[in-house]
Write a protein that holds these residues in place. Structure first.
Motif, PDB file in Angstrom:
ATOM      1  N   VAL A 194      45.613  36.878  40.272  1.00 60.03           N
ATOM      2  CA  VAL A 194      44.426  36.657  41.540  1.00 60.03           C
ATOM      3  C   VAL A 194      44.919  37.509  41.961  1.00 60.03           C
ATOM      4  O   VAL A 194      44.039  38.336  42.360  1.00 60.03           O
ATOM      5  N   ALA A 195      45.622  38.258  41.265  1.00 57.84           N
ATOM      6  CA  ALA A 195      46.098  40.022  42.697  1.00 57.84           C
ATOM      7  C   ALA A 195      44.794  41.216  42.214  1.00 57.84           C
ATOM      8  O   ALA A 195      44.780  41.575  42.498  1.00 57.84           O
ATOM      9  N   LEU A 196      44.687  40.823  40.771  1.00 60.75           N
ATOM     10  CA  LEU A 196      44.591  41.750  40.064  1.00 60.75           C
ATOM     11  C   LEU A 196      42.959  41.157  40.300  1.00 60.75           C
ATOM     12  O   LEU A 196      41.698  42.046  40.457  1.00 60.75           O
ATOM     13  N   MET A 197      42.482  40.447  40.235  1.00 52.68           N
ATOM     14  CA  MET A 197      40.967  39.748  40.242  1.00 52.68           C
ATOM     15  C   MET A 197      40.758  40.357  42.279  1.00 52.68           C
ATOM     16  O   MET A 197      39.542  40.578  41.993  1.00 52.68           O
ATOM     17  N   GLN A 198      42.196  40.249  43.148  1.00 54.17           N
ATOM     18  CA  GLN A 198      40.521  41.156  44.039  1.00 54.17           C
ATOM     19  C   GLN A 198      40.474  42.273  44.250  1.00 54.17           C
ATOM     20  O   GLN A 198      39.196  42.642  44.787  1.00 54.17           O
ATOM     21  N   GLN A 199      41.542  43.295  43.567  1.00 57.06           N
ATOM     22  CA  GLN A 199      41.020  44.450  43.167  1.00 57.06           C
ATOM     23  C   GLN A 199      39.168  44.435  42.533  1.00 57.06           C
ATOM     24  O   GLN A 199      39.219  45.342  42.455  1.00 57.06           O
ATOM     25  N   PHE A 200      39.167  44.260  41.560  1.00 55.51           N
ATOM     26  CA  PHE A 200      37.666  43.906  40.682  1.00 55.51           C
ATOM     27  C   PHE A 200      37.062  43.200  42.175  1.00 55.51           C
ATOM     28  O   PHE A 200      35.847  44.079  41.567  1.00 55.51           O
ATOM     29  N   VAL A 201      37.414  42.456  42.720  1.00 56.01           N
ATOM     30  CA  VAL A 201      35.973  42.509  43.654  1.00 56.01           C
ATOM     31  C   VAL A 201      35.839  43.576  44.890  1.00 56.01           C
ATOM     32  O   VAL A 201      34.668  43.643  44.614  1.00 56.01           O
TER      33      VAL A 201
END
Length: 319
Positions: free
Chosen positions: A183-190
């Motif tokens: 989820v933390a990586l997905m936050q970076q993508f967003v």
């Protein structure tokens, strides 16, 4: 891109706009096989039609739940055309493409000819290349078509933030689906998309039984999720989605405790059950979609009975 499509230009434009603005429950139909292990085209048309009748926001045909990995190109053609026919020019249909690059490009041509509205780019086959190679793989597919594409962050296509920044330069990239669970990586993508001014790029949770993790994804700006459960139990999936949209945490918890958590426990007993249980659930409903293809396996009689009881409990909860 070939200009042979099965829908009128005005409808095509509206549907493609729908790919850029997905909403509702995202439906991943199975691919039914008949007694001779052939794709059952008529049954697939009915299955996808029912999904749209139940309110699906879009149908993703011949993707993970649809056993893309097990389909020949001829079978893929049957499945994709069936999905487009079922949508009847009014529902949004996306098709999976991926695996070997040559196979993926052939799939793109077939999907274009069928008249799909967009593509879900599945991971490359077997090998895991460096980030430059992963980006090049998706770029090669994206540049072979004018269709909107969604890149699937999963398996051999494990993206870094830098790779996502590179992919954001693709004008027909409209989404990234996450199947990794970081989820933390997905936050970076967003955040990367926001910095790039790509507010048109959507992100969605594509983990197995995504309802179980969607609260965490929504908190980092990922409001969309795919629902395999919708394929076999649309009433339950719709009830969860309604509670999710309404912010009814108590109702979500009730459905998670009573249905989704037991389903996840059963799913985790055997690799590949994320697809096998959906097909079994459909057979329990009387839809003869056949078995999964190897290397996946069907549930045992005892596991099938467990699934029957879980589905029965889920239906009780939403009545």
């Amino acid at each position: 891109m070939t200009t042979t499509t099965s829908i009128a230009p005005a409808t095509e434009t509206a549907a493609r706009d729908g790919v850029r603005d997905l909403r509702g429950v995202l439906f991943f139909p199975v691919t039914p096989f008949d007694a001779q292990d052939r794709v059952d085209r008529d049954l697939l048309v009915g299955h996808v039609s029912e999904g749209f009748a139940q309110g699906a926001g879009a149908a993703f045909v011949a993707c993970g739940t649809g056993e893309y990995h097990a389909l020949s190109l001829d079978e893929y053609r049957v499945a994709v055309h069936a999905g487009v026919e079922a949508a009847a020019g009014t529902g949004v249909v996306l098709a999976g493409v991926g695996g070997p690059l040559g196979h993926a490009r052939d799939g793109v041509r077939i999907a274009e000819e069928a008249g799909v509205d967009g593509l879900l780019v599945l991971p490359p086959y077997l090998v895991r290349g460096p980030q430059d190679g992963i980006a090049s793989y998706i770029e090669a597919i994206a540049k072979s078509t004018s269709l909107p594409i969604i890149a699937y962050h999963r398996g051999t296509a494990h993206f870094s933030e830098a790779t996502v920044q590179r992919l954001l330069a693709l004008p027909n990239l409209v989404g990234i689906k996450d199947g990794i669970g970081d989820v933390a990586l997905m936050q970076q993508f967003v955040l990367a998309a926001r910095r790039a001014g790509r507010d048109d790029v959507q992100f969605f949770n594509g983990l197995l039984t995504a309802e179980a993790s969607q609260a965490a994804y929504r908190a980092v700006g990922v409001p969309l999720y795919s629902s395999a459960v919708f394929a076999m139990a649309p009433r339950i999936a719709n009830a969860f989605y309604a509670a999710y949209q309404a912010g009814d945490n108590d109702e979500q918890a009730r459905l998670l405790d009573g249905f989704y958590t037991p389903l996840v426990r059963l799913r985790d007993q055997t690799p590949g059950f994320a697809v096998s249980l959906i097909k079994t659930g459909l057979r329990l409903r009387g839809l003869d979609v056949g078995s999964v293809r190897a290397p996946l396996v069907d549930p045992s009689p005892a596991q099938t009975e467990q699934l029957r009881l879980i589905l029965e409990r889920g239906e009780e909860l939403v009545r």
